[in-house]
Motif scaffolding. Sequence first.
Motif, PDB file in Angstrom:
ATOM      1  N   LYS A  99      -3.967  -0.226   5.250  1.00  0.00           N
ATOM      2  CA  LYS A  99      -2.348  -0.698   5.163  1.00  0.00           C
ATOM      3  C   LYS A  99      -2.293  -1.848   4.533  1.00  0.00           C
ATOM      4  CE  LYS A  99      -1.451  -0.206   9.607  1.00  0.00           C
ATOM      5  NZ  LYS A  99       0.185  -0.735  10.572  1.00  0.00           N
ATOM      6  N   GLY A 100      -3.946  -2.308   4.136  1.00  0.00           N
ATOM      7  CA  GLY A 100      -4.057  -3.609   4.129  1.00  0.00           C
ATOM      8  C   GLY A 100      -3.833  -4.760   5.156  1.00  0.00           C
ATOM      9  N   MET A 156      -8.357 -10.523 -11.775  1.00  0.00           N
ATOM     10  CA  MET A 156      -8.964 -10.368 -10.303  1.00  0.00           C
ATOM     11  C   MET A 156     -10.037 -11.510 -10.331  1.00  0.00           C
ATOM     12  SD  MET A 156      -9.806  -7.238  -8.416  1.00  0.00           S
ATOM     13  CE  MET A 156      -7.626  -6.675  -8.309  1.00  0.00           C
ATOM     14  N   PHE A 198      -7.638  -1.525   6.947  1.00  0.00           N
ATOM     15  CA  PHE A 198      -7.130  -2.817   6.084  1.00  0.00           C
ATOM     16  C   PHE A 198      -6.729  -1.828   4.796  1.00  0.00           C
ATOM     17  CE2 PHE A 198      -9.413  -6.519   8.821  1.00  0.00           C
ATOM     18  CZ  PHE A 198      -8.399  -6.796   9.428  1.00  0.00           C
ATOM     19  N   ARG A 252     -13.292 -15.626   1.200  1.00  0.00           N
ATOM     20  CA  ARG A 252     -13.452 -15.365  -0.595  1.00  0.00           C
ATOM     21  C   ARG A 252     -15.152 -15.087  -0.824  1.00  0.00           C
ATOM     22  NH1 ARG A 252     -15.389 -18.069  -4.643  1.00  0.00           N
ATOM     23  NH2 ARG A 252     -15.923 -19.566  -3.473  1.00  0.00           N
ATOM     24  N   GLY A 304     -10.924  -5.056  -3.842  1.00  0.00           N
ATOM     25  CA  GLY A 304     -10.260  -4.870  -4.640  1.00  0.00           C
ATOM     26  C   GLY A 304      -8.798  -6.108  -4.319  1.00  0.00           C
ATOM     27  N   SER A 305      -7.760  -4.390  -3.589  1.00  0.00           N
ATOM     28  CA  SER A 305      -6.691  -4.963  -2.539  1.00  0.00           C
ATOM     29  C   SER A 305      -7.049  -6.001  -2.245  1.00  0.00           C
ATOM     30  CB  SER A 305      -5.986  -3.442  -1.956  1.00  0.00           C
ATOM     31  OG  SER A 305      -6.307  -2.582  -2.633  1.00  0.00           O
ATOM     32  N   ARG A 314     -10.675 -15.212 -10.060  1.00  0.00           N
ATOM     33  CA  ARG A 314      -9.412 -15.855  -9.134  1.00  0.00           C
ATOM     34  C   ARG A 314     -10.621 -15.940  -7.525  1.00  0.00           C
ATOM     35  NH1 ARG A 314      -4.778 -15.958  -6.406  1.00  0.00           N
ATOM     36  NH2 ARG A 314      -4.596 -14.788  -4.536  1.00  0.00           N
ATOM     37  N   THR A 315     -11.611 -14.883  -8.220  1.00  0.00           N
ATOM     38  CA  THR A 315     -12.247 -14.382  -6.818  1.00  0.00           C
ATOM     39  C   THR A 315     -13.611 -14.825  -6.963  1.00  0.00           C
ATOM     40  OG1 THR A 315     -11.719 -12.181  -6.659  1.00  0.00           O
ATOM     41  CG2 THR A 315     -13.297 -12.781  -5.717  1.00  0.00           C
ATOM     42  N   PHE A 316     -13.765 -15.605  -8.040  1.00  0.00           N
ATOM     43  CA  PHE A 316     -15.168 -16.120  -8.497  1.00  0.00           C
ATOM     44  C   PHE A 316     -15.106 -17.668  -8.567  1.00  0.00           C
ATOM     45  CE2 PHE A 316     -16.675 -12.225  -8.994  1.00  0.00           C
ATOM     46  CZ  PHE A 316     -18.269 -12.087  -7.554  1.00  0.00           C
ATOM     47  N   LEU A 318     -16.031 -11.270   0.035  1.00  0.00           N
ATOM     48  CA  LEU A 318     -15.289 -10.791  -1.782  1.00  0.00           C
ATOM     49  C   LEU A 318     -15.770 -10.436  -2.479  1.00  0.00           C
ATOM     50  CD1 LEU A 318     -11.592 -11.765  -0.785  1.00  0.00           C
ATOM     51  CD2 LEU A 318     -12.669  -9.672  -0.661  1.00  0.00           C
ATOM     52  N   ALA A 319     -16.834 -12.158  -3.625  1.00  0.00           N
ATOM     53  CA  ALA A 319     -17.522 -12.339  -4.401  1.00  0.00           C
ATOM     54  C   ALA A 319     -18.248 -11.732  -4.377  1.00  0.00           C
ATOM     55  CB  ALA A 319     -18.135 -13.926  -3.978  1.00  0.00           C
ATOM     56  N   HIS A 328       0.474  -1.487   0.057  1.00  0.00           N
ATOM     57  CA  HIS A 328      -0.138  -0.333   0.372  1.00  0.00           C
ATOM     58  C   HIS A 328       1.095   1.214   0.261  1.00  0.00           C
ATOM     59  CE1 HIS A 328      -3.996  -1.297   0.957  1.00  0.00           C
ATOM     60  NE2 HIS A 328      -3.587  -2.807   0.967  1.00  0.00           N
ATOM     61  N   ALA A 335      -8.388  -8.608  -2.035  1.00  0.00           N
ATOM     62  CA  ALA A 335      -9.222  -9.612  -3.480  1.00  0.00           C
ATOM     63  C   ALA A 335      -7.366 -10.351  -3.478  1.00  0.00           C
ATOM     64  CB  ALA A 335      -9.559  -9.480  -4.343  1.00  0.00           C
ATOM     65  N   LEU A 336      -7.066  -9.187  -3.970  1.00  0.00           N
ATOM     66  CA  LEU A 336      -5.028  -9.764  -4.233  1.00  0.00           C
ATOM     67  C   LEU A 336      -4.049 -10.240  -3.616  1.00  0.00           C
ATOM     68  CD1 LEU A 336      -4.625  -7.949  -8.137  1.00  0.00           C
ATOM     69  CD2 LEU A 336      -5.560 -10.320  -7.032  1.00  0.00           C
ATOM     70  N   GLU A 337      -4.304  -9.447  -1.969  1.00  0.00           N
ATOM     71  CA  GLU A 337      -3.153  -9.090  -1.241  1.00  0.00           C
ATOM     72  C   GLU A 337      -3.284 -11.098  -0.275  1.00  0.00           C
ATOM     73  OE1 GLU A 337      -3.567  -7.185   2.561  1.00  0.00           O
ATOM     74  OE2 GLU A 337      -2.429  -7.938   3.417  1.00  0.00           O
ATOM     75  N   LEU A 338      -5.277 -11.633  -0.259  1.00  0.00           N
ATOM     76  CA  LEU A 338      -5.840 -12.679   0.220  1.00  0.00           C
ATOM     77  C   LEU A 338      -4.882 -13.972  -0.673  1.00  0.00           C
ATOM     78  CD1 LEU A 338      -8.133 -11.857   2.311  1.00  0.00           C
ATOM     79  CD2 LEU A 338      -5.511 -11.643   2.687  1.00  0.00           C
ATOM     80  N   HIS A 339      -3.914 -14.739  -0.755  1.00  0.00           N
ATOM     81  CA  HIS A 339      -4.046 -15.018  -1.825  1.00  0.00           C
ATOM     82  C   HIS A 339      -4.414 -16.858  -2.090  1.00  0.00           C
ATOM     83  CE1 HIS A 339       0.528 -13.618  -3.974  1.00  0.00           C
ATOM     84  NE2 HIS A 339      -0.268 -12.531  -3.871  1.00  0.00           N
ATOM     85  N   GLU A 340      -4.682 -16.970  -0.643  1.00  0.00           N
ATOM     86  CA  GLU A 340      -4.729 -18.308   0.104  1.00  0.00           C
ATOM     87  C   GLU A 340      -6.475 -18.235   0.856  1.00  0.00           C
ATOM     88  OE1 GLU A 340      -2.507 -21.294   0.847  1.00  0.00           O
ATOM     89  OE2 GLU A 340      -1.787 -21.714  -1.106  1.00  0.00           O
ATOM     90  N   PRO A 341      -7.474 -17.863   0.574  1.00  0.00           N
ATOM     91  CA  PRO A 341      -7.697 -17.155   1.149  1.00  0.00           C
ATOM     92  C   PRO A 341      -9.109 -18.102   2.018  1.00  0.00           C
ATOM     93  CG  PRO A 341      -9.050 -16.492  -0.770  1.00  0.00           C
ATOM     94  CD  PRO A 341      -7.531 -17.042  -0.691  1.00  0.00           C
TER      95      PRO A 341
END
Lengths: 200, 200
Positions: free
Chosen positions: B23-24, A169, B20, B122, B108-109, A172-174, B125-126, A115, B111-117
């Motif tokens: 800073k994420g 994005m 969040f 998930r 969006g941030s 991946r999310t869906f 997010l969806a 960030h 969704a891409l920060e969390l690689h294996e949510p």
Amino acid sequence: MTVVPPGPRTRIVAAAMELFADKGFGSTSIADILGRAGVNSGSLYHVFPGKQDLLVAVLEAYRDGIGPMLLAPAWNGVDDPVERVFALLGRYRELLVASDCRYGCPIGSLALELHEPDPVVRERLAENFAAWSDAIRNCLETAHDRFPADTDLAALAEFALMVMEGAVMQARTFRDVARFDRGVAQLRRHFDSLMQETAP
Amino acid sequence: MTVVPPGPRTRIVAAAMELFADKGFGSTSIADILGRAGVNSGSLYHVFPGKQDLLVAVLEAYRDGIGPMLLAPAWNGVDDPVERVFALLGRYRELLVASDCRYGCPIGSLALELHEPDPVVRERLAENFAAWSDAIRNCLETAHDRFPADTDLAALAEFALMVMEGAVMQARTFRDVARFDRGVAQLRRHFDSLMQETAP
DNA sequence: GTCTATACCCTGATAGAC
DNA sequence: GTCTATCAGGGTATAGAC
């Protein structure tokens, strides 16, 4: 052509590339990298002052690999410059499918994870995006006569990058490649409508 | 209409939303949240079993706030359904400008920060993305007669979301709103070319 | 240049009085 | 429900022998 066994620096950067892509920068520990690279703490800190310097090296490796590692295979056997745009997007589709829609563009993920990136890091991220869209712009300029003369081909190349990042994005999310496909289909339609205007 | 002072849970979620976004998730510590919410550790863990449960609550708050907090102000005074699409994008432009291009879409941030949510994360997010694109789809369906009959309006709405996310990512990385503007201009052109086909 | 051992800090989470 | 104090673990980075 000499082949030398990879030194520690190379192994460290390769391990970090994989781990940052898989888990992100913050979730990858130095211990993770040491383990995967088969290297000890002393060697890593002998080469890189800190974790961020390693990140910079990783981003430079990605940047320098865009041509040989990403574009060359994607464009193998594809000569038409406009089709090359969609062949590249097709490569991302393959990566999504091969990963059960867990794939994320490593650069896009880092760009949103970090960030408040250090200026050096942000600059390297930007270089990666610029290299990607410049390659597409080159394709479009090769085919410039298929577009209206006043078309902003650089902006169109940037647009392709935006759509790719957004589509990855969403897919991946869906966990659904169809989202990616629908996004690419819209982009295709946009291209077609632009090219329509100069059809013979 | 009763106004009660916000309880600890509300303050905690509000603080976590801000942090969040700034800073994420990974870079925000529980201590950060406690400090901003003016609450002690015991209170937080009395309400949330762990940090991830707080993340879920934050994502639900974002999801439920899309209508009142994002769409309502963006669409204030904008009646035309197609213009509402671009009014919403205009809102993101404002956020970029107000932050010197440091703004990132919080969803969006994450969704891409969390690689294996976790699946729950998930899913939330969806839901956020779905709520956004469903709102746009509703606009497009209100204006369905301006598009060719076979137009996939849901796909077009998803496309607008992809472009927004991609454009915010690029503008943020290059610290340049013009990238965002060029992306939106391409999207506008795409809309125009679709609507052209049914012009009177 | 590479090794092992470790310093030192901050993390998420808990315990138990009130 | 809220407080303070604290635990156990893992994080980055360093020290110093080899």
